[in-house]
Design a protein around this motif. Structure first.
Motif, PDB file in Angstrom:
ATOM      1  N   CYS A  22       0.940  -1.284  -0.044  1.00 45.90           N
ATOM      2  CA  CYS A  22      -0.059   0.289  -0.078  1.00 45.90           C
ATOM      3  C   CYS A  22       0.625   1.353  -0.017  1.00 45.90           C
ATOM      4  O   CYS A  22       0.214   2.367  -0.442  1.00 45.90           O
ATOM      5  N   TYR A  23       2.053   1.299   0.374  1.00 47.98           N
ATOM      6  CA  TYR A  23       3.148   2.522   0.553  1.00 47.98           C
ATOM      7  C   TYR A  23       3.305   2.837  -0.952  1.00 47.98           C
ATOM      8  O   TYR A  23       3.620   2.065  -1.665  1.00 47.98           O
ATOM      9  N   PRO A  69      -1.517   4.763   4.624  1.00 43.09           N
ATOM     10  CA  PRO A  69      -2.622   4.378   5.491  1.00 43.09           C
ATOM     11  C   PRO A  69      -2.218   3.082   6.339  1.00 43.09           C
ATOM     12  O   PRO A  69      -2.920   2.608   7.295  1.00 43.09           O
ATOM     13  N   ALA A  70      -0.984   2.522   5.808  1.00 42.22           N
ATOM     14  CA  ALA A  70      -0.506   1.312   6.484  1.00 42.22           C
ATOM     15  C   ALA A  70      -1.551   0.082   6.849  1.00 42.22           C
ATOM     16  O   ALA A  70      -2.081  -0.353   7.666  1.00 42.22           O
ATOM     17  N   THR A  84      -5.859   0.541  -1.338  1.00 43.79           N
ATOM     18  CA  THR A  84      -6.319   1.864  -1.675  1.00 43.79           C
ATOM     19  C   THR A  84      -5.428   2.703  -2.254  1.00 43.79           C
ATOM     20  O   THR A  84      -5.753   4.082  -2.303  1.00 43.79           O
ATOM     21  N   ARG A  85      -4.393   2.396  -3.119  1.00 40.62           N
ATOM     22  CA  ARG A  85      -3.500   3.143  -3.679  1.00 40.62           C
ATOM     23  C   ARG A  85      -4.449   4.056  -4.801  1.00 40.62           C
ATOM     24  O   ARG A  85      -4.209   5.193  -5.111  1.00 40.62           O
ATOM     25  N   SER A 119       4.921   3.544   8.028  1.00 41.26           N
ATOM     26  CA  SER A 119       4.314   4.753   8.983  1.00 41.26           C
ATOM     27  C   SER A 119       4.906   5.008  10.051  1.00 41.26           C
ATOM     28  O   SER A 119       4.752   5.843  11.057  1.00 41.26           O
ATOM     29  N   LEU A 120       6.427   4.534  10.331  1.00 34.43           N
ATOM     30  CA  LEU A 120       6.940   4.511  11.583  1.00 34.43           C
ATOM     31  C   LEU A 120       8.037   5.770  11.057  1.00 34.43           C
ATOM     32  O   LEU A 120       9.059   5.470  10.530  1.00 34.43           O
TER      33      LEU A 120
END
Lengths: 576, 224
Positions: free
Chosen positions: A34-35, A42-43, A175-176, A85-86
């Protein structure tokens, strides 16, 4: 400088980068779906999990606690963290799947979950071969599935819009695509509907996914859920070779890959270049490949008894020279071209100078209202800026028409354009004077009056430089082979093996669909030499080197400097 | 494969849906607009108020066809697609016209184990419809839903996003349908979980006493 330890190796970093992006930048591969660097995070795919710990700080001394061996005590977070997301922090210790069995296990199990409802139709899926899910399932996934029940069924082959096809069963809900329409193209045409195992992306009722940038979601999709209606079932990725180049649909010169099979362009996909187009490519650029495949000429022709007759290249050159030789150079109109490369236009300008003619002019192709301020421009040609930097200016239509009527122009030399089709001249007006034409397609309307018709290599067959509307000079490389042998093109064309000139794995290698054309930088010196003006260069690289050295507007634009990403030239006004 | 040959491409569903709410009724009154404005103030972004506004719209129009979703999106100033995504996520938002009473039968884990599907199939036979359908007289719509959060009194159904009917048996279902036909909604019922199985003779179902007010205090004893 803050430091982070990833799999026992210490890296220094600045700012607060996200861990996944930092790892990717440093060649540490982490699986993820997703990234995407250009989209929000959104992870939600949970694939990039890593083990993360921080040194334990002694509250009294404020210093890291150390064990009996003097090593800092690391406290790992109880759960695995999504690296995408970190935020990285000083002293952080990260274990990826390379050092942590727990992480490898988590990634394996997560892939098993993702594959539970994923149909195993890779053999008929267009994405197979370049599919992140397929690749990562092979690398990190389980050996098989323990799910022995009916899979959830969702709509298949849904035509989301004129250009994009949805197969909801293949979707992993990263969700990309939705984030692209929300954040990048801002058309807000897609959403995820339903919930749980039943959810998939689609347009709301009554809305068609007709975003002019819609096909970018095909590149973004990490599975085969969104495929191109145009390219569907045409070719598998391993049957094509991809050549990094630029599109010529408009003046932006967006970076792209040309996918070639049997010397036909099958597909055009985006290539990332932060200075020009980011990661994106408009749909019109992606679908604008028919001009390279269809209506291509078959060798040079000269007019005899009112008809164009196929001749050899030498005969065509001789005929062109015969027509030009008797005419005063000042009475020849040289038309440059915003479709042609900087090198070609430069050679034309040199030829015009040598013959004493006026500096060439070019025909602008402006379509007002077409541009959108992003990757589409009003100008439908790729190199207007390159022409202007060479001193080749837009044609003054009224002036050249009156000069032609008064008989002041006695011959026309057209470089890769269509003065009749663009409405500059009527065919009748040119009927009586010699017209020498370099052209791409047999649909060129100037052909009916051309006395010498020389097929020119298009952007996918030549080597050259284009300057986009922002003054970004970029190189193009041959994606497909032409019939004539040219040493420079042979050197530049992509090869799968360095020790051989082409193998069957290079998809230009076989002789199908080769067009008998030549790059204008090969034709123009031949003509010039026969007219008594030597114009020999070892190749377009050396032409460009000379341009970069002698014309300030091109300072620095050598082939070495341009590489794959191009060079931003100084503003035109800057040196004035 | 045969299906693929018959339908090589599926067009988008409902590309030009017929409006189901007449255009002259499709608006929010000033009072409702003021309410929506208050919802918006409660959240950082207007998108936060989407659920409350959808609820308001459903109460007004009865269900949420695409034109109502568009109206909500316009009122909140957020994308239509986003509103559609939210509306489809929840079974409590009705995307098409439903019967007067919507029976949401839970078939999630606990209810399933305690006979949720039996109740669902009993209702299907009794009403002569399949799940997701409405009876011809427009009185009942039957739906299969996920967990209603009342596992202690499984199997459970919910009537029209309102009261629950607990510890379902075929007799209870018969009674419920009779009552509903006469326009009598079941009362709100609060149930406590059976605390001691032995004390209740091992029966977890019917011995729990129902009351029509909250019995479990909102704050636990030990935290007072």
């Amino acid at each position: 400088m803050p430091r982070i330890t990833i799999d026992g190796t210490v890296y220094e970093f600045e700012g607060r980068p996200k861990l996944l992006q930092f790892c990717l930048d440093h060649g540490i591969e982490l699986p993820h779906f997703c990234y995407h660097p250009a989209l929000s995070i959104p992870a939600n795919c949970r694939q990039c999990l890593v083990e993360v710990g921080m040194p334990v700080i002694d509250r009294e001394t404020g210093k890291p606690k150390r064990d009996e061996n003097g090593q800092p005590v690391i406290q790992f977070m109880p759960k695995l963290q999504t690296s995408c997301s970190l935020d990285m922090a000083d002293g952080m210790v990260v274990k990826t799947h390379r050092t942590s069995e727990k992480v490898a296990r988590a990634q394996r199990d997560n892939l098993e979950f993702l594959l539970i409802n994923h149909p195993l139709d890779c053999p008929i899926c267009d994405q197979a071969g370049k599919c992140p899910l397929q690749i990562q399932a092979y690398k990190y996934g389980p050996e098989g599935s323990r799910f022995e029940f009916l899979k959830v069924h969702k709509p298949k082959r849904v035509k989301l819009g004129p250009r994009v096809m949805l197969d909801a069963e293949r979707c992993i809900n990263c969700t990309r695509c939705v984030r692209f329409t929300d954040e990048i193209s801002k058309s807000h045409q897609l959403t995820i509907i339903e919930r749980g195992v039943k959810n998939y992306p689609i347009t709301p009722p009554g809305v068609e996914f007709d975003d002019p940038y819609s096909m970018n979601v095909i590149d973004l999709c990490p599975v085969g859920a969104l495929t191109s209606i145009d390219a569907r079932f045409k070719a598998r990725p391993w049957e094509m070779s991809a050549t990094p180049s630029i599109t010529i649909t408009n003046a932006k010169g967006s970076n792209c890959y040309y996918w070639v099979r049997d010397n036909l362009i099958v597909e055009i996909t985006a290539r990332a270049n932060a200075a020009v187009n980011g990661y994106w490519l408009p749909d019109e650029d992606r679908l604008d490949y028919h001009r390279f495949n269809e209506n291509r000429p078959d060798g040079p022709e000269v007019r005899r008894d009112g008809r164009l007759v196929r001749v050899s290249w030498e005969e065509a050159y001789d005929r062109a020279v015969e027509l030009l030789a008797g005419i005063d150079g000042r009475r020849i109109l040289f038309l440059g071209s915003a479709y042609a490369t900087v090198e070609d236009n430069y050679l034309l300008k040199r030829l015009a100078e040598a013959l004493g003619a006026d500096t060439p002019v070019y025909i602008p192709h402006i379509e007002p209202g077409h541009g959108d301020g992003w990757l589409r421009t009003d100008d439908r040609t790729p190199n207007a800026q390159g022409c202007q930097r060479l001193g080749i200016l837009p044609v003054d239509e009224a002036l050249v028409r009156s000069r032609l009527e008064s008989g002041e122009i006695q011959a026309i030399y057209v470089l890769e354009d269509d003065p009749v089709g663009s409405g500059l001249f009527t065919a009748e007006a040119l009927a009586d004077i010699p017209v020498i034409l370099h052209y791409y397609n047999t649909t060129n309307q100037t052909l009916v009056v051309a006395d010498v018709a020389l097929p020119a290599a298009t952007v996918v067959e030549t080597v050259g430089t284009y300057v986009n509307c922002d003054g970004h000079a970029q190189r193009v490389r041959p994606a497909k082979a032409i019939r004539t042998v040219n040493r420079v093109l042979m050197q530049e064309i992509g090869k799968s093996r360095l020790d051989q000139h082409g193998t069957p794995y290079d998809r230009w290698y076989n002789e199908k669909h080769q067009v008998d054309c030549k790059p204008s930088w090969e034709i123009l010196p031949e003509v010039a030499e026969r007219l008594g003006h030597p114009l020999r260069y070892k190749g377009p690289k050396y032409i460009m080197q000379e341009i970069a050295e002698t014309i300030p507007a091109f300072a620095g634009a050598t082939y070495e400097a341009m590489g794959l990403e191009g060079v931003r030239l100084a503003e035109i006004g800057a040196e004035v | 494969m045969a299906d693929f040959i018959k339908k090589p491409v599926v067009p988008l569903p409902e590309l030009h849906p017929e409006p189901q709410i007449p255009a002259d009724q499709l608006f929010f009154t000033e009072e409702e607009k003021a309410k929506i404005a208050r919802f918006k103030e409660q959240y950082l972004e207007p998108a936060g108020a989407v659920m409350k506004t959808l609820w308001l719209a459903q109460e007004k129009f009865g269900f949420l066809p695409p034109e109502v979703l568009q109206l909500v999106a316009d009122e909140l100033g957020i994308p239509y697609a986003q509103v559609y995504g939210v509306a489809t996520f929840y079974t409590q938002y009705y995307k098409e016209k439903k019967g007067k009473y919507v029976l949401d039968v839970c078939t999630c884990f606990t209810c399933q184990v305690c006979g949720g599907y039996d109740i669902l199939h009993y209702l299907e036979e009794k009403l002569g419809i399949h799940k997701g359908e409405t009876t011809p007289d427009g009185l009942f719509t039957l739906q299969e839903v996920e967990c209603l959060g009342a596992c202690g009194s499984a199997p459970v159904l919910q009537v029209s996003n309102g009261p629950y009917v607990h510890n379902l048996t075929p007799e209870k279902v018969d009674q419920l349908l009779e009552d509903l036909k006469q326009g009598k909604l079941p009362p709100f019922v609060s149930l406590t979980l059976p605390q001691d199985e032995a004390e209740l003779g091992g029966n977890r179902r019917s011995d729990a006493e129902a009351v029509e007010s909250y019995r479990t205090p909102p704050i636990a004893h030990h935290t007072r």
